[in-house]
Design a protein around this motif. Structure first.
Motif, short mmCIF file in Angstrom:
data_model
loop_
_atom_site.label_atom_id
_atom_site.label_comp_id
_atom_site.label_asym_id
_atom_site.label_seq_id
_atom_site.Cartn_x
_atom_site.Cartn_y
_atom_site.Cartn_z
N UNK A 25 40.85 27.18 6.36
CA UNK A 25 40.73 27.19 7.56
C UNK A 25 41.81 27.63 8.86
N UNK A 26 42.90 28.25 7.94
CA UNK A 26 43.98 28.87 8.81
C UNK A 26 44.44 27.83 9.94
N UNK A 27 44.72 26.72 9.36
CA UNK A 27 45.18 25.47 10.24
C UNK A 27 46.66 25.73 10.24
N UNK A 28 47.11 25.27 11.66
CA UNK A 28 48.51 25.24 11.82
C UNK A 28 49.55 24.62 10.62
N UNK A 29 50.54 24.95 10.53
CA UNK A 29 51.52 24.37 9.50
C UNK A 29 51.60 22.73 9.77
N UNK A 30 51.76 22.58 10.89
CA UNK A 30 51.82 20.93 11.21
C UNK A 30 50.81 20.49 11.75
N UNK A 35 42.10 13.43 8.46
CA UNK A 35 40.93 13.57 8.93
C UNK A 35 40.72 13.62 10.22
N UNK A 36 41.44 12.62 11.21
CA UNK A 36 41.19 12.86 12.50
C UNK A 36 41.84 14.13 13.06
N UNK A 37 43.09 14.29 12.51
CA UNK A 37 43.73 15.72 12.90
C UNK A 37 42.78 16.97 12.73
N UNK A 38 42.18 16.99 11.39
CA UNK A 38 41.23 17.98 11.05
C UNK A 38 40.17 18.08 12.01
N UNK A 39 39.46 16.97 12.17
CA UNK A 39 38.58 16.87 13.49
C UNK A 39 39.08 17.62 14.65
N UNK A 40 40.09 17.00 15.11
CA UNK A 40 40.69 17.74 16.36
C UNK A 40 40.79 19.24 16.19
#
Length: 87
Positions: A25-30, A35-40
């Protein structure tokens, strides 16, 4: 539209799933790796994105997998740029 294919059988354990999701998903490293952060992160996706989860049944077999699937479903409901297909 960007299409991402995820294998549900590889996402039912937290640590492995977080590694796979970060790359796919090319999420930022930090990004927080929960799951809450993923949703955000996913509710902020502005580029049309379609996520196809192959072997959804494997996710339904674990508590973590159920939570992950719920986050993906909630995100698809909340963010018009994010589509989910459960295969």
């Amino acid at each position: 539209m960007r299409t991402i294919i995820l294998d549900g059988a590889r996402l039912n354990e937290r640590e492995t799933a977080m590694d796979i999701l970060t790359l796919a998903l090319d999420l930022p490293e930090e990004w927080g790796r929960n799951l809450d952060a993923l949703h955000d992160c996913l509710t902020e996706v502005g580029q049309p994105t379609r996520v196809e989860v192959v072997d959804c049944g494997a996710l339904e077999g674990t508590v973590f997998g159920q939570g992950l699937l719920r986050v993906l479903e909630d995100t698809a409901w909340e963010n018009p740029c994010f589509e989910l297909e459960e295969l």
